[in-house]
Design a protein around this motif. Structure first.
Motif, short mmCIF file in Angstrom:
data_model
loop_
_atom_site.label_atom_id
_atom_site.label_comp_id
_atom_site.label_asym_id
_atom_site.label_seq_id
_atom_site.Cartn_x
_atom_site.Cartn_y
_atom_site.Cartn_z
N LEU A 156 0.86 -1.18 0.00
CA LEU A 156 0.00 0.00 0.00
C LEU A 156 0.90 1.23 0.00
N VAL A 157 0.71 2.08 -1.00
CA VAL A 157 1.47 3.32 -1.10
C VAL A 157 0.50 4.47 -0.85
N ILE A 158 0.82 5.28 0.13
CA ILE A 158 -0.03 6.42 0.48
C ILE A 158 0.68 7.69 0.01
N VAL A 159 0.00 8.41 -0.87
CA VAL A 159 0.56 9.63 -1.44
C VAL A 159 -0.09 10.83 -0.77
N GLY A 160 0.72 11.79 -0.36
CA GLY A 160 0.23 13.02 0.22
C GLY A 160 0.75 13.24 1.63
N LYS A 161 0.56 14.44 2.10
CA LYS A 161 0.95 14.81 3.46
C LYS A 161 -0.25 15.40 4.15
N GLY A 162 -0.23 15.32 5.46
CA GLY A 162 -1.33 15.91 6.20
C GLY A 162 -1.06 15.86 7.69
N PRO A 163 -1.91 16.53 8.45
CA PRO A 163 -1.70 16.63 9.89
C PRO A 163 -1.85 15.30 10.64
N GLN A 164 -2.43 14.29 10.01
CA GLN A 164 -2.62 13.01 10.68
C GLN A 164 -1.53 11.99 10.37
N GLU A 165 -0.50 12.39 9.69
CA GLU A 165 0.51 11.41 9.27
C GLU A 165 1.10 10.65 10.45
N LYS A 166 1.44 11.35 11.52
CA LYS A 166 2.03 10.68 12.68
C LYS A 166 1.05 9.65 13.26
N GLU A 167 -0.19 10.04 13.39
CA GLU A 167 -1.22 9.13 13.91
C GLU A 167 -1.42 7.93 12.98
N LEU A 168 -1.38 8.17 11.68
CA LEU A 168 -1.55 7.08 10.71
C LEU A 168 -0.35 6.13 10.74
N ARG A 169 0.84 6.67 10.90
CA ARG A 169 2.02 5.80 11.01
C ARG A 169 1.96 4.95 12.28
N GLN A 170 1.44 5.54 13.35
CA GLN A 170 1.26 4.77 14.59
C GLN A 170 0.23 3.66 14.40
N LEU A 171 -0.84 3.96 13.68
CA LEU A 171 -1.85 2.94 13.38
C LEU A 171 -1.23 1.83 12.54
N GLN A 172 -0.45 2.21 11.54
CA GLN A 172 0.25 1.23 10.70
C GLN A 172 1.08 0.30 11.57
N GLU A 173 1.84 0.88 12.48
CA GLU A 173 2.71 0.10 13.37
C GLU A 173 1.89 -0.81 14.27
N SER A 174 0.81 -0.28 14.84
CA SER A 174 -0.01 -1.09 15.74
C SER A 174 -0.69 -2.24 15.02
N LEU A 175 -0.95 -2.07 13.72
CA LEU A 175 -1.57 -3.14 12.93
C LEU A 175 -0.51 -4.11 12.39
N GLY A 176 0.77 -3.79 12.59
CA GLY A 176 1.84 -4.66 12.11
C GLY A 176 1.95 -4.69 10.60
N LEU A 177 1.66 -3.59 9.95
CA LEU A 177 1.70 -3.53 8.49
C LEU A 177 3.07 -3.10 8.01
N ALA A 178 3.83 -4.07 7.51
CA ALA A 178 5.19 -3.79 7.05
C ALA A 178 5.23 -3.23 5.63
N HIS A 179 4.23 -3.53 4.83
CA HIS A 179 4.26 -3.14 3.42
C HIS A 179 3.39 -1.92 3.13
N VAL A 180 3.45 -0.93 4.01
CA VAL A 180 2.77 0.34 3.79
C VAL A 180 3.83 1.42 3.68
N PHE A 181 3.74 2.21 2.63
CA PHE A 181 4.75 3.22 2.36
C PHE A 181 4.10 4.60 2.25
N PHE A 182 4.51 5.52 3.10
CA PHE A 182 4.07 6.91 3.03
C PHE A 182 5.11 7.66 2.21
N ILE A 183 4.74 8.11 1.03
CA ILE A 183 5.74 8.76 0.19
C ILE A 183 5.60 10.28 0.17
#
Length: 169
Positions: A24-51
């Protein structure tokens, strides 16, 4: 918040159970990026890329490199990215909101999902990622519809007709 990325991340955790090498590639920036990265980590998603943010001129390359475009917005006035992805022949999944309701033809160019519905997102993503011929068919349909509906020359002709009718009225 309006883009619905947290619902996509949760849905993607279901996708990787069925398709472990999905990315999963997520394109864009926004104020929730930190929260979304934390969610990614808590879900154990290794193949998610914030570009992050990508220059507009580079977006056709992003679309060309994906198998499916997903726009899980909660609110979306039009959804240019849906039309842009369809223009390069990609199937699309988008929330049944705003302009996305009109640009995606359910089952023909991609799929509509109810806003915030991760189960629908994951089901349609899995369906498309597992079936290359379906992706190809929906992508070809998408491109045809964009060329016949969103072609700038056709749109200009329609606008000219409207102006002409206003002038002679």
């Amino acid at each position: 918040e309006d883009k619905g990325i947290k619902y996509l991340l949760r849905a993607f955790s279901e996708v990787v159970e069925e398709i472990p090498d999905a990315k999963l590639v997520i394109v864009g920036k926004g104020p929730q990026e930190k929260e979304l990265r934390q969610l990614q980590e808590s879900l154990g998603l290794a193949h998610v890329f914030f570009i992050g943010a990508v220059e507009t001129k580079l977006m056709p390359n992003i679309y060309a490199g994906c198998d499916v475009l997903v726009l899980p917005s909660i609110h979306e006035p039009f959804g240019n990215v849906v039309v842009e992805a369809m223009a390069v022949g990609k199937p699309v999944i988008g929330s049944y909101v705003g302009g996305i309701k009109d640009t995606i033809v359910h089952g023909v160019t991609g799929y509509h999902v109810e806003p915030k519905n991760g189960e629908q997102l994951s089901r349609f993503l899995i369906r498309l990622l597992e079936d290359a011929s379906l992706r190809k068919k929906l992508g070809e349909n998408a491109r045809k519809i964009v060329l016949s509906t969103y072609n700038i020359e056709l749109l200009l002709q329609k606008i000219e007709k409207i102006y002409y009718k206003c002038l002679i009225a």
